[in-house]
Scaffold this motif. Structure first.
Motif, PDB file in Angstrom:
ATOM      1  N   LYS A  93       0.838  -1.188   0.000  1.00  0.00           N
ATOM      2  CA  LYS A  93       0.000   0.000   0.000  1.00  0.00           C
ATOM      3  C   LYS A  93       0.883   1.252   0.000  1.00  0.00           C
ATOM      4  CE  LYS A  93      -4.133  -1.890   0.218  1.00  0.00           C
ATOM      5  NZ  LYS A  93      -5.151  -1.667  -0.855  1.00  0.00           N
ATOM      6  N   ILE A  94       0.511   2.218  -0.806  1.00  0.00           N
ATOM      7  CA  ILE A  94       1.301   3.443  -0.891  1.00  0.00           C
ATOM      8  C   ILE A  94       1.383   4.144   0.456  1.00  0.00           C
ATOM      9  CG2 ILE A  94       1.404   5.756  -1.922  1.00  0.00           C
ATOM     10  CD1 ILE A  94       0.097   4.540  -4.447  1.00  0.00           C
ATOM     11  N   LYS A  95       0.253   4.216   1.167  1.00  0.00           N
ATOM     12  CA  LYS A  95       0.213   4.989   2.411  1.00  0.00           C
ATOM     13  C   LYS A  95       1.038   4.370   3.538  1.00  0.00           C
ATOM     14  CE  LYS A  95      -4.150   2.933   4.051  1.00  0.00           C
ATOM     15  NZ  LYS A  95      -5.542   3.239   4.450  1.00  0.00           N
ATOM     16  N   THR A  96       1.407   3.079   3.397  1.00  0.00           N
ATOM     17  CA  THR A  96       2.195   2.430   4.454  1.00  0.00           C
ATOM     18  C   THR A  96       3.623   2.100   4.027  1.00  0.00           C
ATOM     19  OG1 THR A  96       1.368   0.244   3.789  1.00  0.00           O
ATOM     20  CG2 THR A  96       0.132   1.425   5.505  1.00  0.00           C
ATOM     21  N   ASN A  97       3.956   2.379   2.778  1.00  0.00           N
ATOM     22  CA  ASN A  97       5.284   2.013   2.261  1.00  0.00           C
ATOM     23  C   ASN A  97       6.086   3.292   1.994  1.00  0.00           C
ATOM     24  OD1 ASN A  97       7.494   1.174   0.523  1.00  0.00           O
ATOM     25  ND2 ASN A  97       6.405  -0.764   0.288  1.00  0.00           N
ATOM     26  N   THR A  98       6.995   3.619   2.878  1.00  0.00           N
ATOM     27  CA  THR A  98       7.758   4.863   2.760  1.00  0.00           C
ATOM     28  C   THR A  98       8.693   4.855   1.543  1.00  0.00           C
ATOM     29  OG1 THR A  98       9.414   3.965   4.302  1.00  0.00           O
ATOM     30  CG2 THR A  98       7.681   5.383   5.218  1.00  0.00           C
ATOM     31  N   LYS A  99       9.206   3.683   1.191  1.00  0.00           N
ATOM     32  CA  LYS A  99      10.084   3.590   0.017  1.00  0.00           C
ATOM     33  C   LYS A  99       9.304   3.909  -1.254  1.00  0.00           C
ATOM     34  CE  LYS A  99      12.779   0.227  -2.584  1.00  0.00           C
ATOM     35  NZ  LYS A  99      13.138  -1.202  -2.690  1.00  0.00           N
ATOM     36  N   LEU A 100       8.107   3.366  -1.373  1.00  0.00           N
ATOM     37  CA  LEU A 100       7.266   3.640  -2.530  1.00  0.00           C
ATOM     38  C   LEU A 100       6.870   5.117  -2.563  1.00  0.00           C
ATOM     39  CD1 LEU A 100       5.736   2.747  -5.015  1.00  0.00           C
ATOM     40  CD2 LEU A 100       3.915   1.856  -3.537  1.00  0.00           C
ATOM     41  N   GLN A 101       6.573   5.673  -1.414  1.00  0.00           N
ATOM     42  CA  GLN A 101       6.235   7.098  -1.333  1.00  0.00           C
ATOM     43  C   GLN A 101       7.411   7.958  -1.814  1.00  0.00           C
ATOM     44  OE1 GLN A 101       5.164   7.791   2.771  1.00  0.00           O
ATOM     45  NE2 GLN A 101       3.488   6.319   2.718  1.00  0.00           N
ATOM     46  N   LEU A 103       9.784   7.093  -3.952  1.00  0.00           N
ATOM     47  CA  LEU A 103       9.927   6.976  -5.402  1.00  0.00           C
ATOM     48  C   LEU A 103       8.860   7.788  -6.136  1.00  0.00           C
ATOM     49  CD1 LEU A 103      10.878   3.211  -5.784  1.00  0.00           C
ATOM     50  CD2 LEU A 103      12.135   5.126  -6.785  1.00  0.00           C
ATOM     51  N   ILE A 104       7.642   7.756  -5.632  1.00  0.00           N
ATOM     52  CA  ILE A 104       6.559   8.535  -6.249  1.00  0.00           C
ATOM     53  C   ILE A 104       6.884  10.023  -6.188  1.00  0.00           C
ATOM     54  CG2 ILE A 104       4.142   9.241  -5.953  1.00  0.00           C
ATOM     55  CD1 ILE A 104       3.586   6.308  -5.082  1.00  0.00           C
ATOM     56  N   GLU A 105       7.397  10.452  -5.056  1.00  0.00           N
ATOM     57  CA  GLU A 105       7.780  11.859  -4.912  1.00  0.00           C
ATOM     58  C   GLU A 105       8.976  12.188  -5.793  1.00  0.00           C
ATOM     59  OE1 GLU A 105       9.333  14.969  -1.433  1.00  0.00           O
ATOM     60  OE2 GLU A 105       8.773  12.920  -0.905  1.00  0.00           O
ATOM     61  N   TYR A 106       9.954  11.268  -5.834  1.00  0.00           N
ATOM     62  CA  TYR A 106      11.178  11.490  -6.611  1.00  0.00           C
ATOM     63  C   TYR A 106      10.859  11.676  -8.093  1.00  0.00           C
ATOM     64  CZ  TYR A 106      15.862  10.699  -8.484  1.00  0.00           C
ATOM     65  OH  TYR A 106      17.065  10.841  -9.156  1.00  0.00           O
ATOM     66  N   PHE A 107       9.931  10.871  -8.606  1.00  0.00           N
ATOM     67  CA  PHE A 107       9.568  10.952 -10.023  1.00  0.00           C
ATOM     68  C   PHE A 107       8.396  11.902 -10.275  1.00  0.00           C
ATOM     69  CE2 PHE A 107      12.039   7.000 -10.272  1.00  0.00           C
ATOM     70  CZ  PHE A 107      12.775   7.245 -11.424  1.00  0.00           C
ATOM     71  N   GLU A 108       8.029  12.663  -9.251  1.00  0.00           N
ATOM     72  CA  GLU A 108       6.973  13.663  -9.385  1.00  0.00           C
ATOM     73  C   GLU A 108       5.715  13.044  -9.994  1.00  0.00           C
ATOM     74  OE1 GLU A 108       8.910  16.544 -11.832  1.00  0.00           O
ATOM     75  OE2 GLU A 108      10.562  16.808 -10.436  1.00  0.00           O
ATOM     76  N   PHE A 109       5.330  11.903  -9.430  1.00  0.00           N
ATOM     77  CA  PHE A 109       4.274  11.074 -10.030  1.00  0.00           C
ATOM     78  C   PHE A 109       2.929  11.192  -9.301  1.00  0.00           C
ATOM     79  CE2 PHE A 109       2.364   6.927 -11.314  1.00  0.00           C
ATOM     80  CZ  PHE A 109       2.462   7.101 -12.689  1.00  0.00           C
ATOM     81  N   SER A 110       2.889  11.901  -8.195  1.00  0.00           N
ATOM     82  CA  SER A 110       1.645  11.996  -7.413  1.00  0.00           C
ATOM     83  C   SER A 110       0.442  12.451  -8.228  1.00  0.00           C
ATOM     84  CB  SER A 110       1.843  12.926  -6.210  1.00  0.00           C
ATOM     85  OG  SER A 110       2.755  12.358  -5.297  1.00  0.00           O
TER      86      SER A 110
END
Length: 296
Positions: A93-101, A103-110
């Motif tokens: 889950k995105i909301k519980t996975n800090t690594k995934l969060q 990467l999403i922020e790093y690639f400006e994918f939100s």
């Protein structure tokens, strides 16, 4: 990390890949794989991943399941929001996975998370797959034509993101691309393929000096330039340029004095991958032609 020996891949009666030399991919290598269409680039990647049958050996302690690949084209279901696609494929889950969060922020994918796949731009689709590939933290990752079809600005931005992400990591990267600027950005070694065979494999610097000399001087191809530079060795390069090989610093100085005295504009390079690869392939073909003549 990975050693390729006597690798051969055939499709029916056609040999698609025939690697006679041993190739060693070391930990932390950034390898650019180049060659024309049909040279065997994607075939090599598929063999390393165990996706196609081959003869010879690919020796590594890394399981193929622990390797990662970013394919040129990727398709996902178009009936659900991308955030659910991400969570379903990654099993988290995105909301519980800090690594995934991260990467999403790093690639400006939100901003893309609530979109469906068909609504994403080409660059957004590539970012989606990059997020999933980088989540694996694989010891070796293959990128197959990641930026094909994207505009220059999007390509440059994505390659900068990939470069920065791996900057302090010792994982190995193999990048297949026909954009030489991307190789200059990311690769420290180049593997050149032609018609399924290895032309050469070495560091960028070693290959350039092997096939182009100390440096190369590029001058607009005019009658005036040809008149004053006819005594110097010309090698393959852009069709509108005289591509002059300099084997020593002294030879470079001699050429530059001529250019300056006759007010001829020029550019200089000691690391151009495109010029290097053109001359490496030309050298390979000449050797094969001479070998065939001797055999005959």
């Amino acid at each position: 990390m990975l050693t390729i020996n006597q690798l051969q891949v055939s499709y029916g009666n056609q040999i698609a890949l025939n690697i006679q030399k041993s190739l060693h991919f070391k930990k932390g290598d950034r390898i650019g794989i180049i060659g024309a269409n049909g040279a065997g680039k994607s075939t090599l990647l598929k063999a390393c991943l165990g996706l196609i049958p081959y003869s010879g050996s690919i020796d590594t302690k890394i399981k193929t399941s622990d390797m990662a690949i970013h394919m040129q084209e990727n398709s996902y279901t178009e009936n659900m929001a991308i955030k659910h696609v991400l969570e379903a494929i990654l099993g988290t889950k995105i909301k519980t996975n800090t690594k995934l969060q991260k990467l999403i922020e790093y690639f400006e994918f939100s901003p893309s998370l609530n979109k469906k796949f068909k609504a994403l731009s080409g660059g957004q689709k590539q970012r989606l797959t990059l997020i999933m590939v980088l989540m694996q933290e694989a010891p070796i990752t293959f990128f197959d034509e990641v930026t094909t079809g994207l505009d220059f600005e999007t390509r440059s931005h994505l390659m900068e993101k990939i470069l920065n992400w791996y900057q302090n990591q010792d994982s190995t990267i193999c990048l297949v691309t026909h954009y030489y600027t991307e190789l200059n950005q990311l690769a420290n070694k180049i593997l050149i393929l032609e018609a399924g065979e290895v032309i050469d494999f070495d560091t960028k610097e070693a290959l350039f000096h092997r096939y182009c000399g100390y440096c190369v001087i590029l001058v607009e191809k005019t009658a005036k330039a040809q008149k004053f530079l006819s005594n110097f060795q010309q090698i393959s390069g852009p069709p509108d340029k005289l591509t002059i090989q300099c084997n020593t610093m002294e030879e470079e100085k001699e050429i530059l004095l001529i250019l300056l005295s006759h007010k001829l504009n020029y550019s200089r390079t000691d690391n151009d991958i495109e010029i290097m690869s053109l001359n490496a392939i030309e050298h390979f073909k000449k050797e094969h032609t001479n070998h065939e003549k001797i055999s005959a």
